[in-house]
Design an enzyme around this catalytic site. Structure first.
Site, short mmCIF file in Angstrom:
data_model
loop_
_atom_site.label_atom_id
_atom_site.label_comp_id
_atom_site.label_asym_id
_atom_site.label_seq_id
_atom_site.Cartn_x
_atom_site.Cartn_y
_atom_site.Cartn_z
N GLY A 37 -7.90 -11.10 -13.56
CA GLY A 37 -7.37 -11.77 -14.75
C GLY A 37 -8.01 -11.40 -16.08
N LEU B 102 0.79 -1.24 0.00
CA LEU B 102 0.00 0.00 0.00
C LEU B 102 0.83 1.29 0.00
CD1 LEU B 102 -3.10 -0.80 2.25
CD2 LEU B 102 -3.02 -0.52 -0.22
N CYS C 7 -6.63 -6.50 1.17
CA CYS C 7 -5.23 -6.50 0.73
C CYS C 7 -4.42 -7.48 1.58
CB CYS C 7 -4.63 -5.10 0.86
SG CYS C 7 -2.89 -5.07 0.41
N ILE D 97 -12.41 -9.83 -7.45
CA ILE D 97 -11.68 -10.19 -6.26
C ILE D 97 -10.39 -9.38 -6.16
CG2 ILE D 97 -12.59 -12.54 -6.13
CD1 ILE D 97 -9.99 -13.58 -7.35
#
Ligand SMILES: Cc1cc2nc3c(=O)[nH]c(=O)nc-3n(C[C@H](O)[C@H](O)[C@H](O)COP(=O)(O)O)c2cc1C
Length: 309
Positions: free
Chosen positions: A248, A78, A134, A195
């Site tokens: 993806g 982050l 995260c 996601i």
């Protein structure tokens, strides 16, 4: 429908009206100015900013990125400019260039999320995406997205302090996605995004066979697409609010697959690193496809894609 009429590819996420359903994912598109050379960023539905914390963060030490087969492991931790710097320096540039954006926020405690939410409210930020997923920071984020009680508390507390559109970004690193999605909806989320990256590890065995180098972090890119599709399919049947799908996506066909399993909009992430203008290309391809197939609106196309649902 005549081929001359522009199809309606707009989509509503809470109070946010997107001109099209193609967004860029947090952490893969900076604060947009980095992509000016590749495309007109204002063409896409919205950009999602890098995750912003209350104070600036330098992130994890290097190395923190590793390319793996069909994917990427990152452990950025982050790194970001902090909310005040975002408001002072990045926000004016986004506004000046007419770029629709969603502010991705992260915190080390519930109080920190609330504090940032209050700042967003008072600065008229229209849409916030809560990063509760995260895997690359020692405290916060994923910890809040892992159990229903904490997730509910966090989302409902932020909701009390933020009137505008609230998106909750869920982790795939959980056993019961549908429970987490329902909890976020109950807590007041206007939409779910999913996601985030998937916990992963890479090993490089040393040439002399004595030991290895490793990196642990979050896996993204093509290799996680089947996980993401399944996640969205599983939560779609349990919630009424919109879903923004990602994981993806690297071509038009991928995007259709996300609509088919339940997404209302999509985010492009890791693919930006190899094809920086992909999101813009997808907007053009979607418009052309809709015209060729005589669709008047995105809703009609999505309905057909979910025919067997
Ligand atoms: C380098 C990198 C940095 C990321 N940083 C963030 C972040 O700050 N906040 C967040 O919510 N997601 C972050 N993500 C996750 C992406 O937004 C996205 O959820 C994930 O990569 C899956 O999509 P993809 O396979 O298309 O990349 C990051 C991903 C990458 C690869």
């Amino acid at each position: 429908m005549s081929n001359l009429i522009k199809p309606d590819i707009s989509v509503n996420i809470g109070r946010l009206k997107l001109k099209n359903p193609i967004l860029t994912a947090s952490g893969t598109f900076g604060y947009a100015d980095e992509y000016d050379d590749f495309m007109n960023v204002s063409n896409i539905g919205a950009i999602v900013t890098k995750g912003i914390t209350l104070n600036p963060k330098t992130g994890n030490p290097q190395p923190r990125i590793k390319e793996v087969k069909n994917g990427l492991i990152n452990s950025i931790g982050l790194e970001n400019v902090g909310i005040q710097d975002f408001i002072d320096k990045k926000l004016p540039v986004l506004k000046e260039n007419n770029i629709d954006f969603i502010l991705n926020i992260a915190g080390a405690s519930i109080e920190e999320y609330i504090e940032i939410a209050k700042i967003c409210q008072s600065n008229n930020i229209e849409t916030v995406e809560l990063n509760l997923s995260c895997p690359n920071v020692k405290s916060g984020c994923l910890e809040f997205g892992k159990d229903e009680k904490t997730l509910y508390k966090l989302v409902s507390e932020v909701r009390k302090n933020f009137d505008n559109t609230l998106i909750v970004k869920l982790s795939s690193n959980v056993s019961f996605p549908e429970k987490m999605a329902k909890t976020a909806e109950k807590g007041g989320a206007d939409a779910i995004s999913a996601i985030n990256t998937v916990k992963a590890m890479n090993i490089d065995i040393n040439k002399n066979l004595k030991g290895f180098k490793s990196i642990k972090g979050g896996l993204s890119g093509s290799c996680i697409k089947p996980l993401a599709l399944n996640f969205i399919y599983e939560i779609r049947q349990h919630i009424a609010i919109p879903i923004i799908g990602m994981g993806g996506i690297s071509c038009f066909q991928d995007m259709l697959e996300f609509f088919a399993v339940g997404a209302d909009a999509v985010q492009i992430g890791t693919a930006n690193f190899t094809h920086p203008d992909l999101s813009d290309t997808l907007v053009i391809e979607l418009n052309n496809f809709m015209k060729q197939q005589n669709y008047g609106s995105l809703a009609e196309l999505v309905r057909d894609l979910r025919y067997e649902y």
